[in-house]
Design a protein around this motif. Structure first.
Motif, PDB file in Angstrom:
ATOM      1  N   VAL A   9       5.402   3.594 -18.833  1.00 17.86           N
ATOM      2  CA  VAL A   9       5.765   3.220 -20.246  1.00 17.86           C
ATOM      3  C   VAL A   9       7.028   3.471 -20.557  1.00 17.86           C
ATOM      4  CG1 VAL A   9       4.924   3.683 -22.492  1.00 17.86           C
ATOM      5  CG2 VAL A   9       3.336   3.383 -20.786  1.00 17.86           C
ATOM      6  N   GLY A  10       7.623   4.720 -20.267  1.00 18.46           N
ATOM      7  CA  GLY A  10       8.866   5.073 -20.623  1.00 18.46           C
ATOM      8  C   GLY A  10      10.144   4.125 -20.031  1.00 18.46           C
ATOM      9  N   LEU A  11       9.754   3.419 -18.738  1.00 17.36           N
ATOM     10  CA  LEU A  11      10.579   2.722 -18.180  1.00 17.36           C
ATOM     11  C   LEU A  11      10.760   1.140 -19.020  1.00 17.36           C
ATOM     12  CD1 LEU A  11      10.160   3.263 -14.372  1.00 17.36           C
ATOM     13  CD2 LEU A  11      12.239   3.976 -15.770  1.00 17.36           C
ATOM     14  N   ALA A  12       9.622   1.059 -19.485  1.00 15.07           N
ATOM     15  CA  ALA A  12       9.399  -0.381 -20.256  1.00 15.07           C
ATOM     16  C   ALA A  12       9.813  -0.184 -21.409  1.00 15.07           C
ATOM     17  CB  ALA A  12       7.889  -0.670 -20.300  1.00 15.07           C
ATOM     18  N   LEU A  13      10.085   1.149 -22.118  1.00 22.82           N
ATOM     19  CA  LEU A  13      10.720   1.165 -23.370  1.00 22.82           C
ATOM     20  C   LEU A  13      12.397   1.762 -23.129  1.00 22.82           C
ATOM     21  CD1 LEU A  13       7.790   2.937 -25.071  1.00 22.82           C
ATOM     22  CD2 LEU A  13       8.578   0.657 -25.236  1.00 22.82           C
ATOM     23  N   ASP A  14      12.755   1.494 -21.863  1.00 21.03           N
ATOM     24  CA  ASP A  14      14.224   1.642 -21.668  1.00 21.03           C
ATOM     25  C   ASP A  14      14.540   3.386 -21.817  1.00 21.03           C
ATOM     26  OD1 ASP A  14      16.285   0.636 -20.902  1.00 21.03           O
ATOM     27  OD2 ASP A  14      17.118  -0.405 -22.639  1.00 21.03           O
ATOM     28  N   CYS A  15      13.327   3.820 -21.481  1.00 19.22           N
ATOM     29  CA  CYS A  15      13.813   5.580 -21.761  1.00 19.22           C
ATOM     30  C   CYS A  15      14.499   6.110 -20.477  1.00 19.22           C
ATOM     31  CB  CYS A  15      12.440   6.313 -22.048  1.00 19.22           C
ATOM     32  SG  CYS A  15      11.543   6.110 -23.700  1.00 19.22           S
ATOM     33  N   ARG A  16      15.057   7.213 -20.598  1.00 21.60           N
ATOM     34  CA  ARG A  16      15.699   8.056 -19.888  1.00 21.60           C
ATOM     35  C   ARG A  16      14.305   8.864 -19.231  1.00 21.60           C
ATOM     36  NH1 ARG A  16      16.836  13.089 -20.616  1.00 21.60           N
ATOM     37  NH2 ARG A  16      17.140  12.871 -22.815  1.00 21.60           N
ATOM     38  N   ILE A  17      14.123   9.054 -17.951  1.00 16.48           N
ATOM     39  CA  ILE A  17      13.120   9.616 -17.427  1.00 16.48           C
ATOM     40  C   ILE A  17      13.397  11.031 -17.085  1.00 16.48           C
ATOM     41  CG2 ILE A  17      11.134   9.621 -15.646  1.00 16.48           C
ATOM     42  CD1 ILE A  17      11.084   7.282 -17.641  1.00 16.48           C
ATOM     43  N   ALA A  18      12.794  12.253 -17.518  1.00 13.35           N
ATOM     44  CA  ALA A  18      13.330  13.353 -17.107  1.00 13.35           C
ATOM     45  C   ALA A  18      13.071  13.820 -15.721  1.00 13.35           C
ATOM     46  CB  ALA A  18      12.629  14.310 -18.155  1.00 13.35           C
ATOM     47  N   SER A  19      14.020  14.440 -15.094  1.00 10.16           N
ATOM     48  CA  SER A  19      13.988  14.796 -13.858  1.00 10.16           C
ATOM     49  C   SER A  19      13.139  16.121 -13.667  1.00 10.16           C
ATOM     50  CB  SER A  19      15.373  14.723 -12.945  1.00 10.16           C
ATOM     51  OG  SER A  19      15.980  15.943 -13.747  1.00 10.16           O
ATOM     52  N   PHE A  20      12.963  16.840 -14.836  1.00 12.59           N
ATOM     53  CA  PHE A  20      12.243  17.925 -14.785  1.00 12.59           C
ATOM     54  C   PHE A  20      11.399  18.127 -16.024  1.00 12.59           C
ATOM     55  CE2 PHE A  20      11.681  22.626 -15.686  1.00 12.59           C
ATOM     56  CZ  PHE A  20      11.445  23.064 -14.351  1.00 12.59           C
ATOM     57  N   SER A  21      10.520  18.272 -15.973  1.00 13.18           N
ATOM     58  CA  SER A  21       9.726  18.550 -17.556  1.00 13.18           C
ATOM     59  C   SER A  21       8.499  19.561 -16.988  1.00 13.18           C
ATOM     60  CB  SER A  21       8.755  17.182 -17.945  1.00 13.18           C
ATOM     61  OG  SER A  21       8.257  16.712 -17.021  1.00 13.18           O
ATOM     62  N   LYS A  22       7.791  20.254 -18.135  1.00 13.21           N
ATOM     63  CA  LYS A  22       6.928  21.109 -18.172  1.00 13.21           C
ATOM     64  C   LYS A  22       5.771  21.063 -19.003  1.00 13.21           C
ATOM     65  CE  LYS A  22       9.392  24.565 -20.865  1.00 13.21           C
ATOM     66  NZ  LYS A  22       8.525  24.601 -22.056  1.00 13.21           N
ATOM     67  N   TRP A  23       4.919  22.107 -19.029  1.00 15.01           N
ATOM     68  CA  TRP A  23       3.706  21.865 -19.838  1.00 15.01           C
ATOM     69  C   TRP A  23       3.640  23.213 -20.385  1.00 15.01           C
ATOM     70  CZ3 TRP A  23       1.627  17.345 -19.316  1.00 15.01           C
ATOM     71  CH2 TRP A  23       1.911  16.666 -18.180  1.00 15.01           C
ATOM     72  N   ASP A  24       3.311  22.875 -22.140  1.00 12.99           N
ATOM     73  CA  ASP A  24       3.146  23.872 -22.810  1.00 12.99           C
ATOM     74  C   ASP A  24       1.920  24.143 -23.644  1.00 12.99           C
ATOM     75  OD1 ASP A  24       6.073  24.772 -23.045  1.00 12.99           O
ATOM     76  OD2 ASP A  24       6.330  22.534 -23.144  1.00 12.99           O
ATOM     77  N   ARG A  25       1.300  24.890 -23.991  1.00  7.92           N
ATOM     78  CA  ARG A  25       0.252  25.081 -24.965  1.00  7.92           C
ATOM     79  C   ARG A  25       0.576  25.217 -26.319  1.00  7.92           C
ATOM     80  NH1 ARG A  25      -3.180  30.115 -21.940  1.00  7.92           N
ATOM     81  NH2 ARG A  25      -3.251  29.126 -19.596  1.00  7.92           N
ATOM     82  N   LYS A  26      -0.223  24.314 -26.866  1.00  9.26           N
ATOM     83  CA  LYS A  26      -0.268  24.044 -28.332  1.00  9.26           C
ATOM     84  C   LYS A  26      -1.428  24.850 -29.166  1.00  9.26           C
ATOM     85  CE  LYS A  26      -0.262  20.618 -32.030  1.00  9.26           C
ATOM     86  NZ  LYS A  26       0.082  19.232 -32.099  1.00  9.26           N
ATOM     87  N   ASN A  27      -1.348  26.072 -29.446  1.00  6.25           N
ATOM     88  CA  ASN A  27      -2.265  26.836 -29.967  1.00  6.25           C
ATOM     89  C   ASN A  27      -3.090  26.747 -31.460  1.00  6.25           C
ATOM     90  OD1 ASN A  27      -2.580  29.054 -27.615  1.00  6.25           O
ATOM     91  ND2 ASN A  27      -0.126  28.652 -28.224  1.00  6.25           N
ATOM     92  N   TYR A  28      -4.296  26.254 -31.350  1.00  9.72           N
ATOM     93  CA  TYR A  28      -4.978  26.208 -32.718  1.00  9.72           C
ATOM     94  C   TYR A  28      -6.379  26.238 -32.391  1.00  9.72           C
ATOM     95  CZ  TYR A  28      -5.580  21.328 -32.063  1.00  9.72           C
ATOM     96  OH  TYR A  28      -5.952  19.817 -31.440  1.00  9.72           O
ATOM     97  N   PHE A  29      -7.289  26.504 -33.158  1.00 16.62           N
ATOM     98  CA  PHE A  29      -8.594  26.797 -33.164  1.00 16.62           C
ATOM     99  C   PHE A  29      -9.392  25.364 -34.016  1.00 16.62           C
ATOM    100  CE2 PHE A  29      -7.587  31.133 -32.710  1.00 16.62           C
ATOM    101  CZ  PHE A  29      -8.284  31.449 -31.364  1.00 16.62           C
TER     102      PHE A  29
END
Lengths: 508, 101
Positions: A74-94
């Motif tokens: 999808v990113g490539l189809a939308l002409d995006c820059r693809i991150a060579s490095f990405s990571k995962w984060d926690r979004k906290n809520y109950f």
């Protein structure tokens, strides 16, 4: 406070957030089946749950590689820059639809960023919409208030089937300026995602949810400019709702500004829902700390590194996108824009069409006119008619692309007439046999045998003496009745052109 | 010395974590959290301009799985772990429209 001067003009400013449920087989961080995959659309509540989804103690997430690849597509189809490095984060809520107490998302290092989609408008101009970022996260479960059988339940019922479905969030720049462009963008994005095969894109199932951020730039007659506070409309799952919410907000925000003069500023943003029945947006009450998510890197997941080789492999798997196909159909095949839109509505129909065009060009290299046009005419007439009658898609009628090519070859060689061609199309939906074999068996091949034609022509002249006299006297229009008579007697099998020749031979 | 942590801030953090604290606990956590913040403030004195941010303590990337389906857990076992169930759903008190996400 009332407005200090009269309004000279208003201009909408719209950005979109789009959530796309990716149709991987298994979930984002565990291998239990994904409800957004067609095999599991109608799974019974809570039957697509495992210890990771339910957040049982000790359960650990493992990343689905395919979800990463789909997102990069999808990113490539939308002409995006693809991150060579990405990571995962926690979004906290109950919330009861989120068993872990946090959603795994990407906060500061999204997988894709800085893209754009340029849309052609019907008037020939184009609209460029910037893509800020696309990041991957997991969907939540679902809350309902209805028991099986439709009985109301006075509490909330949690179904965790959707929990953990890979969810791609696409965020645009606030580049859109009216509801029509916004809907075109939304439709094109859905089409792109369907052609990439990353989602079925069924709106009613929530496969794509749209959240416009809307405000209005008001210019007053004294030359001042005011920007109304931004409103985010949550969770729209139809294009009609997207258009309705934007049109409604334009009027509402201008009226509100006249009333209170409030402009954009810190804390002025609000969230509204869309009431589909009444066609209005409704303020959603939010706790003041609702956005205090305390993001931090998820220690359970290691980062994702996308090297050139992986990115290139994914890029190579991207098919020709619908916008390009439509342009090709119009410029190379001479299709009308409307027909090009119809053929690119469903990626499976479009692939069927392309395959049939290639087969037709191979079977009949000297075809009079582009193969694309001949195939489109056949599919959108004989095909569409039967699709309507049987409530099926054109590519699911049973006729194969090779059979389409064979039928067109027979028609091109004038071995079947137009009525017979339509009938043959119907037979080919029921069998895998070659078109010629079916045409022979069903007696649909045109008869050009002289003896047979002479006999029918004689009989037609005898049956229509007045028409014969008129034609002999030079009235060309009279030929129609005679040819019709021959067709009646030959059950449509006579070669109309040959019949016409014989009539001229005989009567003139 | 950084500003001591306000009581309001402790109450806010407790609310986000759905913790109900009495006055004694509030005071105790206020002291403990303040010392954590103090430690962070000490760390912030370091010049880390030349240090790459660390996303994960392990020097490992791309631990991924193939997209294949494995069976879900037993529905009865799942429901048995819930405080209340209703028709195959997990039943919870009515949730107001204050959508968290």
């Amino acid at each position: 406070m009332s407005s200090p001067a009269t309004i000279a003009s208003t201009r909408l400013k719209i950005g979109l957030e789009i959530h796309v449920e990716l149709a991987t087989r298994s979930k984002m961080f565990t291998r239990t089946a994904n409800v957004a995959h067609p095999d599991h659309f109608d799974a019974a509540p809570n039957t697509l749950v495992d210890p990771v989804v339910a957040a049982l103690p000790g359960a650990l997430p493992v990343l689905n590689r395919r979800a990463i690849e789909m997102s990069i597509m999808v990113g490539l189809a939308l002409d995006c820059r693809i991150a060579s490095f990405s990571k995962w984060d926690r979004k906290n809520y109950f919330y009861p639809d989120l068993p872990k107490g946090y959603q795994i998302s990407q906060y500061d290092l999204p997988l894709c960023a800085d893209g754009a989609l340029t849309l052609p408008r019907p008037d020939g101009t184009v609209k460029r919409v910037g893509i800020t970022r696309c990041h991957l996260e997991e969907d939540t479960g679902k809350l309902g208030h209805e028991l099986p059988g439709g009985l109301h339940y006075d509490g909330s019922l949690v179904d965790l089937n959707r929990a953990g479905t890979p969810l791609l969030e696409i965020v645009t720049e606030p580049d859109l300026e009216d509801a029509d462009d916004t809907v075109s963008f939304a439709k094109e994005l859905r089409s792109i995602c369907r052609f990439l095969g990353v989602t079925e894109g069924i709106m009613q199932r929530g496969h794509m949810r749209f959240e416009p951020n809307i405000n209005v730039i008001i210019q007053t007659s004294d030359g001042h400019e005011y920007a109304t506070p931004v409103v985010e409309v949550k969770n729209l799952n139809s294009f009609r709702a997207v258009k309705g919410a934007i049109d409604y907000e334009r009027d509402r925000q201008v009226a509100a500004w006249r009333e209170d003069g409030l402009v954009m500023g810190p804390g002025a943003k609000s969230t509204r829902g869309w009431d589909d029945t009444r066609g209005v947006t409704v303020l959603q009450r939010e706790k003041e700390d609702a956005h205090d998510y305390r993001y931090f890197p998820d220690p359970d997941l290691v980062p994702v590194v996308v090297d050139d080789a992986w990115r290139e492999t994914i890029a190579a798997s991207i098919p020709e996108l619908p916008m390009k196909r439509r342009a090709r159909y119009v410029s190379e095949y001479g299709l009308s824009p409307a027909d090009a839109v119809t053929l690119t509505d469903d990626p499976r129909l479009c692939d069927f069409y392309d395959t049939a065009v290639i087969a037709t060009a191979a079977a009949t290299p000297d075809l009079s006119g582009p193969a694309g046009l001949a195939v489109a005419k056949l599919l959108l007439n004989a095909g569409a008619k039967r699709a309507n009658e049987t409530d099926r898609a054109i590519h699911e009628l049973g006729i194969g692309p090779e059979q389409v090519a064979q039928l067109i070859a027979l028609r091109e060689a004038n071995e079947v007439g137009s009525t017979a061609a339509d009938e043959l199309f119907g037979h080919l939906c029921q069998t895998d046999e070659a078109a010629r074999a079916v045409a022979e068996r069903e007696g649909l091949l045109q008869v050009r045998d002289d003896d047979a034609l002479d006999a029918w022509v004689d009989a037609a002249i005898a049956a229509q003496p007045q028409a014969a006299d008129d034609f002999a006297a030079g009235k060309d229009a009279a030929a129609g009745r005679l040819v019709g008579e021959v067709m009646k007697r030959s059950q449509g099998k006579a070669d109309a052109k040959a019949v016409r020749g014989k009539l001229e031979e005989r009567l003139r | 010395m950084a500003d001591p942590l306000s009581k309001t801030a402790v109450e806010h953090v407790a609310k986000l974590a759905r913790l109900r604290l009495d006055e004694q606990q509030l005071a105790a956590y206020r002291t403990q959290l303040a010392s954590v913040l103090q430690h962070i403030a000490t760390l912030e004195e370091l010049d880390v301009d030349v240090v790459e941010p660390m996303a994960h303590p392990l020097d490992v990337t791309n631990r991924t799985a193939d997209d294949v389906v494995s069976p879900p857990m037993d529905l009865d076992a799942l429901l048995a772990n819930a405080p209340a169930t209703e028709g195959g759903y997990l039943a919870v008190p009515k949730v107001l429209e204050d959508q968290g996400g």
